[in-house]
Design a protein around this motif. Sequence first.
Motif, PDB file in Angstrom:
ATOM      1  N   SER A 277      11.635 -17.040 -61.397  1.00 46.94           N
ATOM      2  CA  SER A 277      12.226 -16.335 -60.013  1.00 46.94           C
ATOM      3  C   SER A 277      13.015 -17.746 -59.464  1.00 46.94           C
ATOM      4  N   ARG A 278      13.144 -17.425 -58.043  1.00 46.99           N
ATOM      5  CA  ARG A 278      13.782 -18.640 -57.366  1.00 46.99           C
ATOM      6  C   ARG A 278      13.385 -19.465 -57.490  1.00 46.99           C
ATOM      7  N   ALA A 279      13.367 -21.134 -57.310  1.00 44.94           N
ATOM      8  CA  ALA A 279      12.388 -21.890 -56.911  1.00 44.94           C
ATOM      9  C   ALA A 279      12.733 -21.739 -55.778  1.00 44.94           C
ATOM     10  N   PRO A 280      11.484 -22.233 -54.773  1.00 44.91           N
ATOM     11  CA  PRO A 280      11.599 -22.360 -53.668  1.00 44.91           C
ATOM     12  C   PRO A 280      12.766 -24.353 -52.286  1.00 44.91           C
ATOM     13  N   GLU A 281      12.913 -23.552 -51.359  1.00 40.44           N
ATOM     14  CA  GLU A 281      13.519 -24.653 -50.777  1.00 40.44           C
ATOM     15  C   GLU A 281      12.490 -25.651 -50.572  1.00 40.44           C
ATOM     16  N   LEU A 282      13.271 -26.554 -50.050  1.00 43.26           N
ATOM     17  CA  LEU A 282      12.480 -28.270 -49.596  1.00 43.26           C
ATOM     18  C   LEU A 282      13.131 -28.662 -48.836  1.00 43.26           C
ATOM     19  N   HIS A 283      12.022 -29.020 -47.276  1.00 44.63           N
ATOM     20  CA  HIS A 283      13.173 -29.061 -46.185  1.00 44.63           C
ATOM     21  C   HIS A 283      11.955 -30.235 -45.884  1.00 44.63           C
ATOM     22  N   PHE A 284      12.587 -31.541 -44.719  1.00 47.21           N
ATOM     23  CA  PHE A 284      11.584 -31.760 -43.865  1.00 47.21           C
ATOM     24  C   PHE A 284      12.321 -31.773 -42.051  1.00 47.21           C
ATOM     25  N   ASP A 285      11.436 -31.411 -41.369  1.00 49.37           N
ATOM     26  CA  ASP A 285      11.470 -31.328 -40.047  1.00 49.37           C
ATOM     27  C   ASP A 285      11.117 -32.387 -39.713  1.00 49.37           C
ATOM     28  N   VAL A 286      12.272 -33.395 -39.435  1.00 49.59           N
ATOM     29  CA  VAL A 286      11.897 -34.481 -38.492  1.00 49.59           C
ATOM     30  C   VAL A 286      11.722 -34.756 -37.035  1.00 49.59           C
ATOM     31  N   ASN A 287      10.895 -35.730 -36.527  1.00 51.91           N
ATOM     32  CA  ASN A 287      10.331 -35.031 -35.198  1.00 51.91           C
ATOM     33  C   ASN A 287       9.855 -36.421 -35.114  1.00 51.91           C
ATOM     34  N   LEU A 288      10.446 -36.813 -33.826  1.00 58.82           N
ATOM     35  CA  LEU A 288      10.457 -38.284 -33.188  1.00 58.82           C
ATOM     36  C   LEU A 288       9.600 -39.054 -32.771  1.00 58.82           C
ATOM     37  N   GLU A 289       9.001 -38.353 -31.997  1.00 62.32           N
ATOM     38  CA  GLU A 289       7.602 -38.857 -31.889  1.00 62.32           C
ATOM     39  C   GLU A 289       6.182 -37.872 -32.678  1.00 62.32           C
ATOM     40  N   ASP A 290       5.092 -38.918 -32.769  1.00 62.86           N
ATOM     41  CA  ASP A 290       3.622 -37.493 -32.960  1.00 62.86           C
ATOM     42  C   ASP A 290       2.751 -36.419 -32.103  1.00 62.86           C
ATOM     43  N   ASN A 291       3.383 -35.629 -32.480  1.00 63.74           N
ATOM     44  CA  ASN A 291       2.450 -34.713 -31.108  1.00 63.74           C
ATOM     45  C   ASN A 291       2.342 -32.919 -31.727  1.00 63.74           C
ATOM     46  N   LEU A 292       0.923 -32.715 -31.981  1.00 63.84           N
ATOM     47  CA  LEU A 292       0.315 -30.909 -32.451  1.00 63.84           C
ATOM     48  C   LEU A 292       1.327 -30.619 -31.699  1.00 63.84           C
ATOM     49  N   ASN A 293       1.718 -30.465 -31.506  1.00 63.90           N
ATOM     50  CA  ASN A 293       3.021 -29.387 -30.534  1.00 63.90           C
ATOM     51  C   ASN A 293       4.296 -29.050 -31.426  1.00 63.90           C
ATOM     52  N   ASN A 294       4.692 -30.374 -32.260  1.00 63.31           N
ATOM     53  CA  ASN A 294       5.852 -30.084 -33.666  1.00 63.31           C
ATOM     54  C   ASN A 294       5.260 -29.057 -33.990  1.00 63.31           C
ATOM     55  N   ARG A 295       3.687 -28.799 -34.750  1.00 64.72           N
ATOM     56  CA  ARG A 295       4.110 -27.888 -35.805  1.00 64.72           C
ATOM     57  C   ARG A 295       4.395 -25.986 -35.480  1.00 64.72           C
ATOM     58  N   PHE A 296       4.511 -25.969 -34.077  1.00 65.88           N
ATOM     59  CA  PHE A 296       5.102 -25.120 -33.753  1.00 65.88           C
ATOM     60  C   PHE A 296       6.527 -25.049 -33.300  1.00 65.88           C
TER      61      PHE A 296
ATOM     62  N   SER B 118       1.386 -29.186 -22.270  1.00 67.79           N
ATOM     63  CA  SER B 118       1.328 -30.787 -22.141  1.00 67.79           C
ATOM     64  C   SER B 118      -0.618 -31.138 -22.394  1.00 67.79           C
ATOM     65  N   TYR B 119      -1.591 -30.445 -22.049  1.00 69.56           N
ATOM     66  CA  TYR B 119      -2.068 -30.194 -22.843  1.00 69.56           C
ATOM     67  C   TYR B 119      -3.237 -30.769 -24.178  1.00 69.56           C
ATOM     68  N   VAL B 120      -2.240 -29.489 -24.996  1.00 75.42           N
ATOM     69  CA  VAL B 120      -2.603 -29.886 -26.586  1.00 75.42           C
ATOM     70  C   VAL B 120      -1.966 -31.337 -26.251  1.00 75.42           C
ATOM     71  N   ALA B 121      -0.849 -32.097 -26.102  1.00 79.54           N
ATOM     72  CA  ALA B 121      -0.059 -32.941 -26.366  1.00 79.54           C
ATOM     73  C   ALA B 121      -0.966 -34.605 -26.006  1.00 79.54           C
ATOM     74  N   ASN B 122      -1.579 -34.285 -24.619  1.00 79.87           N
ATOM     75  CA  ASN B 122      -1.900 -35.854 -24.197  1.00 79.87           C
ATOM     76  C   ASN B 122      -3.587 -35.398 -24.981  1.00 79.87           C
ATOM     77  N   GLU B 123      -4.412 -34.656 -24.807  1.00 78.79           N
ATOM     78  CA  GLU B 123      -5.814 -34.297 -25.645  1.00 78.79           C
ATOM     79  C   GLU B 123      -6.017 -34.311 -27.121  1.00 78.79           C
ATOM     80  N   ARG B 124      -4.240 -34.443 -27.654  1.00 76.82           N
ATOM     81  CA  ARG B 124      -4.493 -34.380 -29.254  1.00 76.82           C
ATOM     82  C   ARG B 124      -5.103 -33.597 -29.713  1.00 76.82           C
ATOM     83  N   ASN B 125      -5.320 -31.991 -29.240  1.00 68.12           N
ATOM     84  CA  ASN B 125      -5.952 -30.897 -29.621  1.00 68.12           C
ATOM     85  C   ASN B 125      -5.796 -29.667 -29.018  1.00 68.12           C
TER      86      ASN B 125
END
Length: 342
Positions: free
Chosen positions: A141-160, A260-267
Motif C-alpha cells: 500500500s502507499r505510505a501515508p503522508e506526514l504534515h505538521f500543522d504549525v500554530n503560533l499559539e498554544d490553544n486547545l482549539n487548534n486541534r479542530f 474563547s471559553y475553551v481557550a481561557n479554561e484550557r479544557n
Amino acid sequence: MVVLDIKPGNPGPRMKGQRDRLLVQRLRILFSNHSSYHIKLLVFVVILLSTALLARRASTLVGWKHRLEEPQRDDQDLRQRYTVLVNTWKREDLLKKSVAHYASCKGVDAFRVVWSEPEPPSDELHLSLLETIARRHRRGSRAPELHFDVNLEDNLNNRFKPITGLNTDAVFSVDDDVLVSCDTMELAFNVWLSARDSMVGFVPRMHWLQSKGQTPTYRYGGWWSVWWTGSYSMVLSKIAFFHSKYLELYTYQMPQSIRSYVANERNCEDIAMSFLVANVTKAPPIWVKGRVVEIGSSGISSLTGHSHRRSRCLNHFVTLFEGMPLVPSSVKAVNSKREWFW
C-alpha cells in the motif's frame, strides 16, 4: 396438389384470391396436429432468444449507467481511507510511538500533527517520523503522508482547525498518548462509514440532569457512571472518528464565545465538539468497544476538581447553545467475531 401459373406483372383479383386461399391452406397444414410439436418448439426458441437478447441489452444499459454514476477509482479509494489527526505538545517520544503504531493500520491516508509549540518541529523529528512511517506501513500500500500543522499559539482549539489539503472525509482525532489496536480501528472506521455524520469513538461520557426548573443544570458523568448505567451521550475526541466538515463548523460556525471559553479554561474542547455534532445531527454518537491503552502520564482528568470543571463547561455550553443538544444512547458497537456474548 394445387399448381399456380403465376406470371410477372400486376396480379388480378382472381389471382389474389388464389394466393389468399393458398396461404390459408399452408397455415392450416403448418399448424396441424401433426406439426404442432415442432411449431411450439420453434416458438419457444424464438421467445428464448428474444428474451436473452433483451436481457443482454438491458444489462448493458444498466451496467453503463452504473459505471457512469460510480466515482473515479481514486475518489473511491479515498472514501475507504482516513486521516489521523494527532494532537501533541512537547512530547516527541510519545508522538513517535503514536505515529509508529498507527502507521501499520489499514486505511491511513495521512498523518496531520497539530503542533502548538513556540519552536517549529525540527528537521530531525520530521525525518525520524518519515522513516518510521516508511518502515511500518502495510506492504503493498502507499505510505501515508506526514504534515505538521504549525500554530503560533498554544490553544486547545487548534486541534479542530480546518486542514488545508485534506484528502479524506474521515478524520481520526487522537491524542499522542493513547493507542487502540488496528483491528479495533478498522471496526470503528467501518461503523463510521455507515453513519458518516456521527462521532464514533472509544471513550464514552454522559451528561446527567442535576436539577430541573426554568434553567436546568447538568452534571458531567465520567467512565464509572457510564459503566454503571450503560448510558452515554458523548464520545471524547481524544480518540474518535468524525467527518472533516466539523472542523470548518467548529472554527467558523460555532459561536466565538465557546472557543474563547475553551481557550481561557484550557479544557472542554471535546465537550464543545460533542455539542456541535449533536446540534447538527440531533442524534447520539456511537460508542465502539475497544481497549484503549494510555502510554503517557495521567492528564488533566486526574487533577482534583476535574469533574466539577467539566460540569461547569456543560452548563455554560447549554446556555450558549440555548438548550441541551446531547442525546443519550445505550448502543455499543462490538466485533461479534471476538465476543462470547453480544
